[in-house]
Design a protein around this motif. Structure first.
Motif, short mmCIF file in Angstrom:
data_model
loop_
_atom_site.label_atom_id
_atom_site.label_comp_id
_atom_site.label_asym_id
_atom_site.label_seq_id
_atom_site.Cartn_x
_atom_site.Cartn_y
_atom_site.Cartn_z
N MET A 75 45.88 30.35 30.83
CA MET A 75 45.06 31.49 31.20
C MET A 75 45.29 31.79 32.68
O MET A 75 45.14 30.91 33.52
N LEU A 76 45.61 33.03 33.00
CA LEU A 76 45.87 33.40 34.39
C LEU A 76 44.57 33.62 35.17
O LEU A 76 44.49 33.36 36.36
N GLU A 77 43.56 34.14 34.48
CA GLU A 77 42.28 34.46 35.14
C GLU A 77 41.21 34.60 34.07
O GLU A 77 41.47 35.08 32.98
N ILE A 78 40.00 34.14 34.40
CA ILE A 78 38.84 34.36 33.54
C ILE A 78 37.79 35.06 34.38
O ILE A 78 37.47 34.59 35.48
N GLY A 79 37.30 36.19 33.90
CA GLY A 79 36.30 36.96 34.63
C GLY A 79 34.99 37.00 33.87
O GLY A 79 34.96 37.41 32.72
N GLU A 80 33.92 36.52 34.49
CA GLU A 80 32.58 36.60 33.91
C GLU A 80 31.97 37.93 34.33
O GLU A 80 32.02 38.31 35.50
N ARG A 81 31.38 38.64 33.38
CA ARG A 81 30.72 39.92 33.64
C ARG A 81 29.35 39.92 32.98
O ARG A 81 29.09 39.11 32.08
N PRO A 82 28.46 40.84 33.37
CA PRO A 82 27.13 40.88 32.74
C PRO A 82 27.19 41.14 31.24
O PRO A 82 26.30 40.73 30.50
N TRP A 83 28.23 41.81 30.77
CA TRP A 83 28.38 42.17 29.36
C TRP A 83 29.13 41.12 28.54
O TRP A 83 29.19 41.20 27.32
N GLY A 84 29.78 40.15 29.20
CA GLY A 84 30.59 39.16 28.49
C GLY A 84 31.62 38.55 29.41
O GLY A 84 31.33 38.19 30.54
N LYS A 85 32.88 38.45 28.94
CA LYS A 85 33.94 37.91 29.79
C LYS A 85 35.30 38.43 29.35
O LYS A 85 35.46 38.95 28.26
N TYR A 86 36.27 38.28 30.28
CA TYR A 86 37.64 38.65 29.94
C TYR A 86 38.59 37.54 30.38
O TYR A 86 38.28 36.76 31.29
N TYR A 87 39.71 37.47 29.69
CA TYR A 87 40.76 36.50 29.98
C TYR A 87 42.05 37.28 30.22
O TYR A 87 42.45 38.06 29.35
N VAL A 88 42.69 37.08 31.35
CA VAL A 88 43.99 37.70 31.59
C VAL A 88 45.05 36.80 30.97
O VAL A 88 45.20 35.63 31.36
N LEU A 89 45.77 37.32 29.99
CA LEU A 89 46.78 36.57 29.27
C LEU A 89 48.17 36.76 29.86
O LEU A 89 49.01 35.88 29.77
N ALA A 90 48.41 37.93 30.46
CA ALA A 90 49.69 38.23 31.11
C ALA A 90 49.43 39.24 32.21
O ALA A 90 48.61 40.15 32.04
N ASP A 91 50.12 39.08 33.32
CA ASP A 91 50.00 40.01 34.45
C ASP A 91 51.39 40.22 35.03
O ASP A 91 51.87 39.43 35.84
N GLU A 92 52.07 41.24 34.54
CA GLU A 92 53.45 41.53 34.91
C GLU A 92 53.50 42.83 35.71
O GLU A 92 52.54 43.59 35.73
#
Length: 114
Positions: free
Chosen positions: A1-18
């Protein structure tokens, strides 16, 4: 996982950043919604992989379920809402010239973010 972002609505995971795309897995908690927003430098393709989502795209409401996708053109106003009691998970593919979080122009936000 490149990045995990916590937000008030849930979360996101960056799988690829090219240089020419960014790939995220986004989880929206029951009863939550992302801000109504648009971008200057990217377009997005969303594919639902879990749950039932309600999308607002340029003021039009669209329902999506597992396996369904929607294209968010550059500059289009959009948001995803989880009006159900189960999580909504989707894959977001960003394409364009810039993928930073500061390319989010919020028109409406339930969490008072600018």
């Amino acid at each position: 996982m490149l990045e995990i972002g916590e937000r008030p609505w849930g979360k996101y995971y960056v799988l690829a950043d090219e240089p020419n795309y960014k790939l995220k897995r986004i989880e929206v908690n029951p009863g939550q919604k992302l801000s109504y927003q648009y971008h200057h430098k990217r377009q997005e393709q969303w594919t639902i992989i879990e749950g039932d989502a309600t999308i607002i795209l340029d003021d039009k409401e669209i329902k999506l379920s597992y396996g369904e996708s929607i294209f968010i053109p550059l500059g289009a106003k959009h948001r995803i809402m989880n009006l159900s009691e189960k999580p909504v998970v989707f894959i977001e593919v960003q394409t364009g010239t810039y993928f930073g979080e500061d390319d989010i122009v919020r028109l409406s936000d339930e969490y008072d973010r600018a």
